[in-house]
Motif scaffolding. Structure first.
Motif, mmCIF file in Angstrom:
data_model
loop_
_atom_site.group_PDB
_atom_site.id
_atom_site.type_symbol
_atom_site.label_atom_id
_atom_site.label_comp_id
_atom_site.label_asym_id
_atom_site.label_seq_id
_atom_site.Cartn_x
_atom_site.Cartn_y
_atom_site.Cartn_z
ATOM 1 N N TYR A 257 0.856 -1.187 0.000
ATOM 2 C CA TYR A 257 0.000 0.000 0.000
ATOM 3 C C TYR A 257 0.887 1.231 0.000
ATOM 4 O O TYR A 257 1.914 1.269 0.678
ATOM 5 N N ARG A 258 0.449 2.251 -0.740
ATOM 6 C CA ARG A 258 1.103 3.569 -0.683
ATOM 7 C C ARG A 258 0.043 4.610 -0.984
ATOM 8 O O ARG A 258 -0.894 4.360 -1.747
ATOM 9 N N GLY A 259 0.159 5.736 -0.318
ATOM 10 C CA GLY A 259 -0.805 6.799 -0.564
ATOM 11 C C GLY A 259 -1.297 7.471 0.696
ATOM 12 O O GLY A 259 -0.540 7.680 1.633
ATOM 13 N N GLN A 260 -2.583 7.764 0.712
ATOM 14 C CA GLN A 260 -3.173 8.588 1.761
ATOM 15 C C GLN A 260 -3.453 7.817 3.048
ATOM 16 O O GLN A 260 -3.625 6.605 3.039
ATOM 17 N N LEU A 261 -3.569 8.569 4.122
ATOM 18 C CA LEU A 261 -4.025 8.036 5.406
ATOM 19 C C LEU A 261 -5.527 7.759 5.327
ATOM 20 O O LEU A 261 -6.006 6.706 5.722
ATOM 21 N N ASP A 262 -6.259 8.735 4.815
ATOM 22 C CA ASP A 262 -7.714 8.664 4.646
ATOM 23 C C ASP A 262 -8.143 9.824 3.758
ATOM 24 O O ASP A 262 -7.288 10.540 3.221
ATOM 25 N N ASP A 263 -9.435 10.031 3.623
ATOM 26 C CA ASP A 263 -9.947 11.091 2.743
ATOM 27 C C ASP A 263 -9.959 12.478 3.383
ATOM 28 O O ASP A 263 -10.319 13.456 2.735
ATOM 29 N N SER A 264 -9.591 12.591 4.641
ATOM 30 C CA SER A 264 -9.603 13.884 5.330
ATOM 31 C C SER A 264 -8.451 14.767 4.857
ATOM 32 O O SER A 264 -7.339 14.283 4.642
ATOM 33 N N ARG A 265 -8.749 16.041 4.698
ATOM 34 C CA ARG A 265 -7.751 17.056 4.376
ATOM 35 C C ARG A 265 -8.098 18.276 5.211
ATOM 36 O O ARG A 265 -9.264 18.458 5.600
ATOM 37 N N PRO A 266 -7.133 19.153 5.471
ATOM 38 C CA PRO A 266 -7.482 20.369 6.210
ATOM 39 C C PRO A 266 -8.638 21.098 5.517
ATOM 40 O O PRO A 266 -8.636 21.256 4.299
ATOM 41 N N LYS A 267 -9.614 21.455 6.268
ATOM 42 C CA LYS A 267 -10.752 22.272 5.827
ATOM 43 C C LYS A 267 -11.733 21.559 4.898
ATOM 44 O O LYS A 267 -12.609 22.198 4.344
ATOM 45 N N ASN A 268 -11.643 20.206 4.701
ATOM 46 C CA ASN A 268 -12.653 19.569 3.850
ATOM 47 C C ASN A 268 -13.817 19.002 4.658
ATOM 48 O O ASN A 268 -14.759 18.462 4.081
ATOM 49 N N GLY A 269 -13.757 19.102 5.990
ATOM 50 C CA GLY A 269 -14.861 18.686 6.841
ATOM 51 C C GLY A 269 -14.956 17.198 7.110
ATOM 52 O O GLY A 269 -15.829 16.762 7.857
ATOM 53 N N ILE A 270 -14.087 16.393 6.518
ATOM 54 C CA ILE A 270 -14.097 14.946 6.758
ATOM 55 C C ILE A 270 -13.167 14.658 7.940
ATOM 56 O O ILE A 270 -12.002 15.038 7.909
ATOM 57 N N PRO A 271 -13.677 13.996 8.984
ATOM 58 C CA PRO A 271 -12.808 13.707 10.134
ATOM 59 C C PRO A 271 -11.736 12.671 9.791
ATOM 60 O O PRO A 271 -11.963 11.792 8.943
ATOM 61 N N THR A 272 -10.601 12.783 10.455
ATOM 62 C CA THR A 272 -9.533 11.799 10.247
ATOM 63 C C THR A 272 -9.960 10.466 10.857
ATOM 64 O O THR A 272 -10.572 10.426 11.922
ATOM 65 N N SER A 273 -9.620 9.381 10.168
ATOM 66 C CA SER A 273 -9.980 8.043 10.635
ATOM 67 C C SER A 273 -8.869 7.029 10.387
ATOM 68 O O SER A 273 -8.882 5.950 10.957
ATOM 69 N N GLY A 274 -7.933 7.362 9.494
ATOM 70 C CA GLY A 274 -6.901 6.411 9.099
ATOM 71 C C GLY A 274 -7.449 5.271 8.257
ATOM 72 O O GLY A 274 -6.777 4.255 8.067
ATOM 73 N N ARG A 275 -8.649 5.436 7.743
ATOM 74 C CA ARG A 275 -9.363 4.344 7.084
ATOM 75 C C ARG A 275 -8.565 3.650 5.981
ATOM 76 O O ARG A 275 -8.535 2.414 5.913
ATOM 77 N N SER A 276 -7.919 4.390 5.104
ATOM 78 C CA SER A 276 -7.205 3.770 3.981
ATOM 79 C C SER A 276 -6.095 2.846 4.473
ATOM 80 O O SER A 276 -5.952 1.721 3.980
ATOM 81 N N ILE A 277 -5.339 3.292 5.447
ATOM 82 C CA ILE A 277 -4.247 2.466 5.963
ATOM 83 C C ILE A 277 -4.795 1.360 6.859
ATOM 84 O O ILE A 277 -4.308 0.228 6.821
ATOM 85 N N ARG A 278 -5.811 1.652 7.650
ATOM 86 C CA ARG A 278 -6.421 0.609 8.493
ATOM 87 C C ARG A 278 -6.938 -0.553 7.635
ATOM 88 O O ARG A 278 -6.777 -1.721 8.006
ATOM 89 N N GLU A 279 -7.540 -0.243 6.490
ATOM 90 C CA GLU A 279 -8.022 -1.312 5.604
ATOM 91 C C GLU A 279 -6.860 -2.169 5.104
ATOM 92 O O GLU A 279 -6.975 -3.399 5.039
ATOM 93 N N ALA A 280 -5.751 -1.534 4.767
ATOM 94 C CA ALA A 280 -4.578 -2.285 4.302
ATOM 95 C C ALA A 280 -4.014 -3.151 5.424
ATOM 96 O O ALA A 280 -3.689 -4.329 5.212
ATOM 97 N N LEU A 281 -3.896 -2.608 6.623
ATOM 98 C CA LEU A 281 -3.347 -3.365 7.753
ATOM 99 C C LEU A 281 -4.275 -4.501 8.156
ATOM 100 O O LEU A 281 -3.816 -5.607 8.463
ATOM 101 N N ASP A 282 -5.586 -4.257 8.143
ATOM 102 C CA ASP A 282 -6.542 -5.318 8.469
ATOM 103 C C ASP A 282 -6.464 -6.450 7.440
ATOM 104 O O ASP A 282 -6.556 -7.633 7.799
#
Length: 186
Positions: free
Chosen positions: A136-161
């Motif tokens: 896996y390489r890329g983003q932590l999740d879809d959150s970015r400063p000021k986009n209103g999406i809370p950080t979750s680590g979802r993209s990396i959590r899915e890879a680790l799971d």
């Protein structure tokens, strides 16, 4: 700040070896010494980038959640500290202590490690399996400063799971976005 995406190193790439000074312990640490039993997460970060500041708390949560499951986390700063003194190893030490980083925070003064990983931005994330092959390489999740999406680590959590459960890592992988790595001018 120049908004820059990950370059998306080819999946299956063997993790480039390194030995770098840790700003926390003040010792030289190698990839071989830091690798995890289940996998290794290499993160290119820095102190000053607002994109890194935005995800810092989630990165700490992610590391705390998965370290106990056999994953190793390693943060590396490769920025030119002459141009960006806030990214100096002394400041790295302060940031790591302030945020309770549960992982080493290495300084890549020569910038050779960032080049070997084809790192482009901060933050830039790489997940390697137990044999140090890139999955896996890329983003932590879809959150970015000021986009209103809370950080979750979802993209990396899915890879680790997926690694934990011997399933294929999702192939849809989005680039990270952040400040460009501050390359030294020669």
């Amino acid at each position: 700040m120049s908004l820059t995406p990950s370059k998306m190193l080819k999946l299956g790439t063997q993790a480039p070896n390194f030995e770098l000074p840790d700003s926390i312990s003040r010792s030289l640490l190698s990839l071989e010494k830091l690798r995890g039993e289940k996998g290794t997460i290499i993160m290119f970060i820095c102190n000053h980038c607002p994109y890194v500041k935005h995800v810092n708390n989630e990165v700490v949560r992610l590391a705390n959640d998965y370290r106990i499951l056999g994953f190793s986390f390693v943060a590396i700063s490769s920025n030119d500290v002459k141009a960006y003194p806030q990214d100096h190893p002394e400041q790295m030490f302060k940031t790591a202590r302030q945020l309770n980083y549960p992982f080493p925070y290495l300084y890549d003064e020569s910038q050779e490690v960032a080049r070997a990983y084809n790192a482009a931005c901060t933050p830039d994330f790489y997940v390697f399996d137990e044999s140090l092959k890139l999955v896996y390489r890329g983003q932590l999740d879809d959150s970015r400063p000021k986009n209103g999406i809370p950080t979750s680590g979802r993209s990396i959590r899915e890879a680790l799971d997926a690694l934990l459960n011997n399933r294929p890592v999702p192939q849809l992988q989005k680039p990270s976005m952040g400040c460009n790595i501050k390359w030294r001018s020669y």
